[in-house]
Each structure stands twice: as structure tokens, then as C-alpha cells.
Scaffold this motif. Sequence first.
Motif: not given
Length: 121
Positions: A48-75
Motif C-alpha cells: 500500500y505504501q508503495d502504491l500510494i507513493e504515486e498518488w502523493n505527487h503533485h496533481l499534474p504529476t499524478v495525471i501525467s504518470d497515470l492518465e494512460d494506466n487502465e487500472f488506475a483509471l478504473s478508480v
Amino acid sequence: MSKLPTYNQQQWGVARDAVINEYHTYVEDLRQQGVDFTIKSARKLLIYQDLIEEWNHHLPTVISDLEDNEFALSVFDELEKTKKSTLLERAYQDMQAWTNFNPSALTLWLELSEDEAITEY
């Protein structure tokens, strides 16, 4: 590959808050369950700590890193249907089989995205 949906900054902010809330709820549950339970749940907590690390970035970084990630988009579908996130729990359920794999936080999300069986909520 099908075209992925796009979400605006506000929607991403809501999603990030929901995922972070899922993490904090889990940590609070560990506190309430006590030390023995937390020790038994150590692997899950570390994942969980490893996974949440990506979501704790500034919002533009979160979007840039995960906008093409189908699993992350399932949220987003999950939030629409249930108003809360179980993204970390769903990721953990899939990752339990990754016995000796210790990647970076972003690599975790890329690996999860490649597992098409879990990309739909």
C-alpha cells in the motif's frame, strides 16, 4: 488499443483524494486492530505504501504518470458507482502473486495496467 477516457483536473483531484483516503482508512484500521494484526499485515502495508507513493505527487504529476494506466483509471468508474476507492485493495489482491518482485512505485502501476483482467471495476 481503445481510446482511454480523459478526466479533468478536478476529477483527478477527487480520485487522488479517494485513493489517499483508502490508504488512511487502512492505516487507521491497522491501528485499531493492534500490533499483532499489523505485523501479520506488514506485506500488505508495504505494498500500500508503495502504491500510494504515486498518488502523493503533485496533481499534474499524478495525471501525467497515470492518465494512460487502465487500472488506475478504473478508480473513476468505481467512484461513480460506489463513491469510494478500493483501488489499493484490488491492486494488492493481484500483487500477492508477485513474490520476489520489488519495483518502484511507478513500475507497480505500469505492471498493474498490463494485467487486463483487473482493469475493469
